[in-house]
Design a protein around this motif. Structure first.
Motif, PDB file in Angstrom:
ATOM      1  N   GLN A  38       0.828  -1.207   0.000  1.00  0.00           N
ATOM      2  CA  GLN A  38       0.000   0.000   0.000  1.00  0.00           C
ATOM      3  C   GLN A  38       0.863   1.258   0.000  1.00  0.00           C
ATOM      4  OE1 GLN A  38      -2.441  -0.652   3.470  1.00  0.00           O
ATOM      5  NE2 GLN A  38      -4.031  -1.743   2.309  1.00  0.00           N
ATOM      6  N   LEU A  39       1.915   1.250   0.805  1.00  0.00           N
ATOM      7  CA  LEU A  39       2.785   2.414   0.874  1.00  0.00           C
ATOM      8  C   LEU A  39       3.521   2.624  -0.445  1.00  0.00           C
ATOM      9  CD1 LEU A  39       4.102   4.740   2.339  1.00  0.00           C
ATOM     10  CD2 LEU A  39       5.697   3.127   3.405  1.00  0.00           C
ATOM     11  N   ARG A  40       4.015   1.572  -1.026  1.00  0.00           N
ATOM     12  CA  ARG A  40       4.739   1.716  -2.285  1.00  0.00           C
ATOM     13  C   ARG A  40       3.803   2.183  -3.403  1.00  0.00           C
ATOM     14  NH1 ARG A  40       9.927  -2.088  -3.088  1.00  0.00           N
ATOM     15  NH2 ARG A  40      10.082  -0.556  -4.762  1.00  0.00           N
ATOM     16  N   LYS A  41       2.547   1.733  -3.374  1.00  0.00           N
ATOM     17  CA  LYS A  41       1.587   2.214  -4.371  1.00  0.00           C
ATOM     18  C   LYS A  41       1.302   3.700  -4.177  1.00  0.00           C
ATOM     19  CE  LYS A  41      -2.927   1.432  -6.478  1.00  0.00           C
ATOM     20  NZ  LYS A  41      -3.136   2.892  -6.635  1.00  0.00           N
ATOM     21  N   MET A  42       1.152   4.119  -2.908  1.00  0.00           N
ATOM     22  CA  MET A  42       0.904   5.529  -2.634  1.00  0.00           C
ATOM     23  C   MET A  42       2.073   6.380  -3.118  1.00  0.00           C
ATOM     24  SD  MET A  42       0.133   7.426   1.019  1.00  0.00           S
ATOM     25  CE  MET A  42      -0.987   6.102   1.460  1.00  0.00           C
ATOM     26  N   LEU A  43       3.280   5.907  -2.857  1.00  0.00           N
ATOM     27  CA  LEU A  43       4.465   6.628  -3.317  1.00  0.00           C
ATOM     28  C   LEU A  43       4.497   6.712  -4.842  1.00  0.00           C
ATOM     29  CD1 LEU A  43       7.036   5.023  -0.862  1.00  0.00           C
ATOM     30  CD2 LEU A  43       6.439   7.451  -0.909  1.00  0.00           C
ATOM     31  N   ASP A  44       4.182   5.613  -5.497  1.00  0.00           N
ATOM     32  CA  ASP A  44       4.154   5.620  -6.965  1.00  0.00           C
ATOM     33  C   ASP A  44       3.125   6.608  -7.485  1.00  0.00           C
ATOM     34  OD1 ASP A  44       6.166   3.757  -7.177  1.00  0.00           O
ATOM     35  OD2 ASP A  44       4.805   2.045  -7.414  1.00  0.00           O
ATOM     36  N   ASP A  45       1.933   6.602  -6.865  1.00  0.00           N
ATOM     37  CA  ASP A  45       0.862   7.503  -7.306  1.00  0.00           C
ATOM     38  C   ASP A  45       1.261   8.964  -7.151  1.00  0.00           C
ATOM     39  OD1 ASP A  45      -0.675   5.309  -7.892  1.00  0.00           O
ATOM     40  OD2 ASP A  45      -1.905   5.411  -6.081  1.00  0.00           O
ATOM     41  N   LEU A  46       2.074   9.251  -6.133  1.00  0.00           N
ATOM     42  CA  LEU A  46       2.521  10.624  -5.881  1.00  0.00           C
ATOM     43  C   LEU A  46       3.841  10.941  -6.581  1.00  0.00           C
ATOM     44  CD1 LEU A  46       1.688  10.816  -2.064  1.00  0.00           C
ATOM     45  CD2 LEU A  46       0.464  11.971  -3.920  1.00  0.00           C
ATOM     46  N   ASN A  47       4.345   9.975  -7.343  1.00  0.00           N
ATOM     47  CA  ASN A  47       5.621  10.134  -8.059  1.00  0.00           C
ATOM     48  C   ASN A  47       6.757  10.426  -7.086  1.00  0.00           C
ATOM     49  OD1 ASN A  47       7.148  10.072 -10.423  1.00  0.00           O
ATOM     50  ND2 ASN A  47       7.009  12.292 -10.707  1.00  0.00           N
ATOM     51  N   ARG A  49       9.827   8.678  -4.409  1.00  0.00           N
ATOM     52  CA  ARG A  49      10.632   7.530  -4.006  1.00  0.00           C
ATOM     53  C   ARG A  49      11.049   7.709  -2.555  1.00  0.00           C
ATOM     54  NH1 ARG A  49      15.360   7.080  -8.271  1.00  0.00           N
ATOM     55  NH2 ARG A  49      15.876   5.316  -6.927  1.00  0.00           N
ATOM     56  N   VAL A  50      11.642   6.681  -1.976  1.00  0.00           N
ATOM     57  CA  VAL A  50      12.179   6.773  -0.615  1.00  0.00           C
ATOM     58  C   VAL A  50      13.676   7.009  -0.726  1.00  0.00           C
ATOM     59  CG1 VAL A  50      12.491   5.621   1.604  1.00  0.00           C
ATOM     60  CG2 VAL A  50      10.363   5.279   0.314  1.00  0.00           C
ATOM     61  N   SER A  51      14.121   8.157  -0.251  1.00  0.00           N
ATOM     62  CA  SER A  51      15.543   8.489  -0.332  1.00  0.00           C
ATOM     63  C   SER A  51      16.341   7.746   0.719  1.00  0.00           C
ATOM     64  CB  SER A  51      15.746   9.993  -0.140  1.00  0.00           C
ATOM     65  OG  SER A  51      15.311  10.386   1.163  1.00  0.00           O
ATOM     66  N   SER A  52      15.727   7.574   1.895  1.00  0.00           N
ATOM     67  CA  SER A  52      16.446   7.006   3.034  1.00  0.00           C
ATOM     68  C   SER A  52      15.457   6.670   4.125  1.00  0.00           C
ATOM     69  CB  SER A  52      17.486   8.002   3.569  1.00  0.00           C
ATOM     70  OG  SER A  52      16.908   9.288   3.721  1.00  0.00           O
ATOM     71  N   VAL A  53      15.899   5.829   5.034  1.00  0.00           N
ATOM     72  CA  VAL A  53      15.149   5.526   6.254  1.00  0.00           C
ATOM     73  C   VAL A  53      15.975   6.042   7.419  1.00  0.00           C
ATOM     74  CG1 VAL A  53      14.396   3.676   7.804  1.00  0.00           C
ATOM     75  CG2 VAL A  53      13.878   3.554   5.356  1.00  0.00           C
ATOM     76  N   ALA A  81      14.226  -0.718   4.878  1.00  0.00           N
ATOM     77  CA  ALA A  81      14.660   0.191   3.814  1.00  0.00           C
ATOM     78  C   ALA A  81      14.682  -0.530   2.469  1.00  0.00           C
ATOM     79  CB  ALA A  81      16.035   0.761   4.138  1.00  0.00           C
ATOM     80  N   TYR A  82      15.251  -1.726   2.464  1.00  0.00           N
ATOM     81  CA  TYR A  82      15.329  -2.482   1.207  1.00  0.00           C
ATOM     82  C   TYR A  82      13.932  -2.770   0.655  1.00  0.00           C
ATOM     83  CZ  TYR A  82      16.348  -6.124  -2.163  1.00  0.00           C
ATOM     84  OH  TYR A  82      16.416  -6.856  -3.310  1.00  0.00           O
ATOM     85  N   ARG A  83      13.002  -3.108   1.538  1.00  0.00           N
ATOM     86  CA  ARG A  83      11.636  -3.401   1.092  1.00  0.00           C
ATOM     87  C   ARG A  83      10.959  -2.170   0.503  1.00  0.00           C
ATOM     88  NH1 ARG A  83       8.360  -5.786   5.828  1.00  0.00           N
ATOM     89  NH2 ARG A  83       6.859  -6.297   4.183  1.00  0.00           N
ATOM     90  N   LEU A  84      11.385  -0.989   0.950  1.00  0.00           N
ATOM     91  CA  LEU A  84      10.792   0.246   0.443  1.00  0.00           C
ATOM     92  C   LEU A  84      11.546   0.788  -0.769  1.00  0.00           C
ATOM     93  CD1 LEU A  84       9.943   2.068   3.794  1.00  0.00           C
ATOM     94  CD2 LEU A  84       8.358   0.945   2.216  1.00  0.00           C
ATOM     95  N   GLY A  85      12.537   0.040  -1.217  1.00  0.00           N
ATOM     96  CA  GLY A  85      13.229   0.424  -2.443  1.00  0.00           C
ATOM     97  C   GLY A  85      14.360   1.404  -2.265  1.00  0.00           C
ATOM     98  N   CYS A  86      14.891   1.521  -1.048  1.00  0.00           N
ATOM     99  CA  CYS A  86      16.038   2.403  -0.854  1.00  0.00           C
ATOM    100  C   CYS A  86      17.157   1.625  -0.167  1.00  0.00           C
ATOM    101  CB  CYS A  86      15.665   3.660  -0.068  1.00  0.00           C
ATOM    102  SG  CYS A  86      15.701   3.504   1.711  1.00  0.00           S
ATOM    103  N   ASN A  87      18.356   2.183  -0.173  1.00  0.00           N
ATOM    104  CA  ASN A  87      19.496   1.417   0.329  1.00  0.00           C
ATOM    105  C   ASN A  87      20.293   2.147   1.407  1.00  0.00           C
ATOM    106  OD1 ASN A  87      20.674   3.389  -1.209  1.00  0.00           O
ATOM    107  ND2 ASN A  87      21.921   2.009  -2.455  1.00  0.00           N
ATOM    108  N   VAL A  88      19.683   3.150   2.061  1.00  0.00           N
ATOM    109  CA  VAL A  88      20.397   3.931   3.065  1.00  0.00           C
ATOM    110  C   VAL A  88      19.570   4.047   4.345  1.00  0.00           C
ATOM    111  CG1 VAL A  88      21.433   6.164   3.636  1.00  0.00           C
ATOM    112  CG2 VAL A  88      21.587   5.285   1.300  1.00  0.00           C
ATOM    113  N   VAL A  89      20.183   3.686   5.465  1.00  0.00           N
ATOM    114  CA  VAL A  89      19.589   3.888   6.791  1.00  0.00           C
ATOM    115  C   VAL A  89      20.485   4.851   7.556  1.00  0.00           C
ATOM    116  CG1 VAL A  89      18.991   2.808   9.004  1.00  0.00           C
ATOM    117  CG2 VAL A  89      18.476   1.635   6.851  1.00  0.00           C
TER     118      VAL A  89
END
Length: 244
Positions: A38-47, A49-53, A81-89
């Motif tokens: 759901q979160l990744r879809k919301m992010l996609d809809d809003l154009n 990405r996740v820069s970092s966690v 972080a990896y599940r949300l498509g980013c690689n920085v914590v």
């Protein structure tokens, strides 16, 4: 703001990505498979990405009590972080002692070595935020284990507020920068301490910082704003960086 409302506000601000707070906005234990979709879809809809966690532990890895819990929680944030498509914590790892032979320094070395290897396995690395010690001292710690990698979240505002050189820190850490926490600051001589200020109004030379990072072929994110900042200030800071 609640997370959903904050994401919409971020999208209106013209930013391209957001940093997720894994302690207050969304804890790793709450990110079920359904919630992640759901979160990744919301992010996609809003154009967006996740820069970092950001996972700010209450104490650093230099403090022994409940250390294993903090390390395990950090690893959970790395998986998130990896599940949300980013690689920085991002975390402030604790004060790096000047004495490299101190128990606290040895403890930090061991923890960062463990987290560095774990990050390589799960696809998201830890980035130590600058500001609690000179950049050269942090670089010396991070260079101890050549088989493990810990990145840096470069925060010039933190360095200025705590009385450290931004230029010297960048020279020492530029090749490890995985994220820029774009904050500014000045030393308030009357008050005898450093204070944070909006971008471009402090002593951080952002054109110089960007130039140094360009020499390192930096392609990471610049995170603007802090907890409590009004949306118009976030937009102003974003535009300041875009204009550079």
């Amino acid at each position: 703001m609640p997370l959903k409302k904050a994401l919409h506000a971020a999208a209106r601000s013209g930013v391209a990505a957001v940093e997720i707070d894994a302690r207050n906005d969304l804890r790793p234990s709450e990110l079920t498979d359904t919630a992640c979709r759901q979160l990744r879809k919301m992010l996609d809809d809003l154009n967006l990405r996740v820069s970092s966690v950001r996972f700010q532990t209450r104490r650093g890895y230099d403090v022994l009590p409940r250390l294993n819990e903090r390390v395990d929680a950090t690893k959970a944030a790395m998986r998130m972080a990896y599940r949300l498509g980013c690689n920085v914590v991002v975390n402030q790892i604790g004060r790096v002692p000047e004495d490299t032979a101190s128990p606290a320094c040895s403890q930090l070395e061991a923890v960062l070595s463990d987290l560095g290897r774990y990050g390589a396995r799960v696809g998201a690395l830890l980035a130590a935020e600058t500001g609690t010690e000179p950049g050269e001292r942090l670089a010396r710690l991070l260079d101890v284990d050549e088989q493990s990698f810990t990145g840096v979240a470069f925060n010039p505002g933190n360095l200025i507020v705590n009385g450290f050189s931004v230029d010297e820190a960048l020279q020492a850490l530029a090749d490890r920068v995985q994220l820029v926490v774009a904050r500014d600051g000045v030393q308030d001589l009357a008050a005898g301490r450093g204070v944070g200020v909006p971008l471009g109004q402090g002593t951080a030379d952002f054109p110089e910082i960007l130039g140094r990072l360009e020499d390192q072929q930096y392609r990471g994110w610049f995170v603007v704003g802090d907890e409590g900042d009004p949306p118009d200030e976030v937009s102003r800071n974003t535009q300041y960086l875009l204009n550079l």
